[in-house]
Design an enzyme around this catalytic site. Sequence first.
Site, PDB file in Angstrom:
ATOM      1  N   CYS A  58       0.835  -1.210   0.000  1.00 36.48           N
ATOM      2  CA  CYS A  58       0.000   0.000   0.000  1.00 36.48           C
ATOM      3  C   CYS A  58       0.870   1.261   0.000  1.00 36.48           C
ATOM      4  O   CYS A  58       1.621   1.493   0.945  1.00 36.48           O
ATOM      5  CB  CYS A  58      -0.901  -0.050   1.237  1.00 36.48           C
ATOM      6  SG  CYS A  58      -1.757   1.484   1.611  1.00 36.48           S
ATOM      7  N   CYS A  61       0.400   3.608   2.972  1.00 36.31           N
ATOM      8  CA  CYS A  61       0.966   2.976   4.179  1.00 36.31           C
ATOM      9  C   CYS A  61       2.475   3.212   4.224  1.00 36.31           C
ATOM     10  O   CYS A  61       3.030   3.548   5.269  1.00 36.31           O
ATOM     11  CB  CYS A  61       0.679   1.477   4.195  1.00 36.31           C
ATOM     12  SG  CYS A  61      -1.069   1.051   4.244  1.00 36.31           S
TER      13      CYS A  61
END
Length: 139
Positions: A58, A61
């Site tokens: 991600c 992230c």
Amino acid sequence: MGLCFGKSQTDEDDSVKNVEFAGGNVHLITTTESWDQKLAEASKDGKIVIANFSATWCGPCKMVTPFYRELSEKYPSIMFLLIDVEELTEFSASWDIKATPTFFFLRDGQQVDKLVGANKPELQKRITAIVDSTSQLQN
């Protein structure tokens, strides 16, 4: 603010990338037993827990991870946990994770707040508010 909703298809090995997500005072949670142990430890020590449900693939992230590590060093009175939603799929589903990163703020194992997305200013603001409220409770 960034969110990830699903994994892109790549041939990269995710297990190697977990190393970059942990660090500082961030505890990588790899089993439900380690989750239970850390929550019990935090409860015993009177610490707030921030659980970051994240994924190595991600982008948002990855963007927020260094900041999360910095926060873990700045606020040693808080326990910072990291859960890879791909490694603990069923556990993550039990927390109803719809997007990553999702941050849960826990006191005595109970959710007191939640933040979805890689919003650094909002994460800082919520941590500051929790630290302030905790210090007022202790006074």
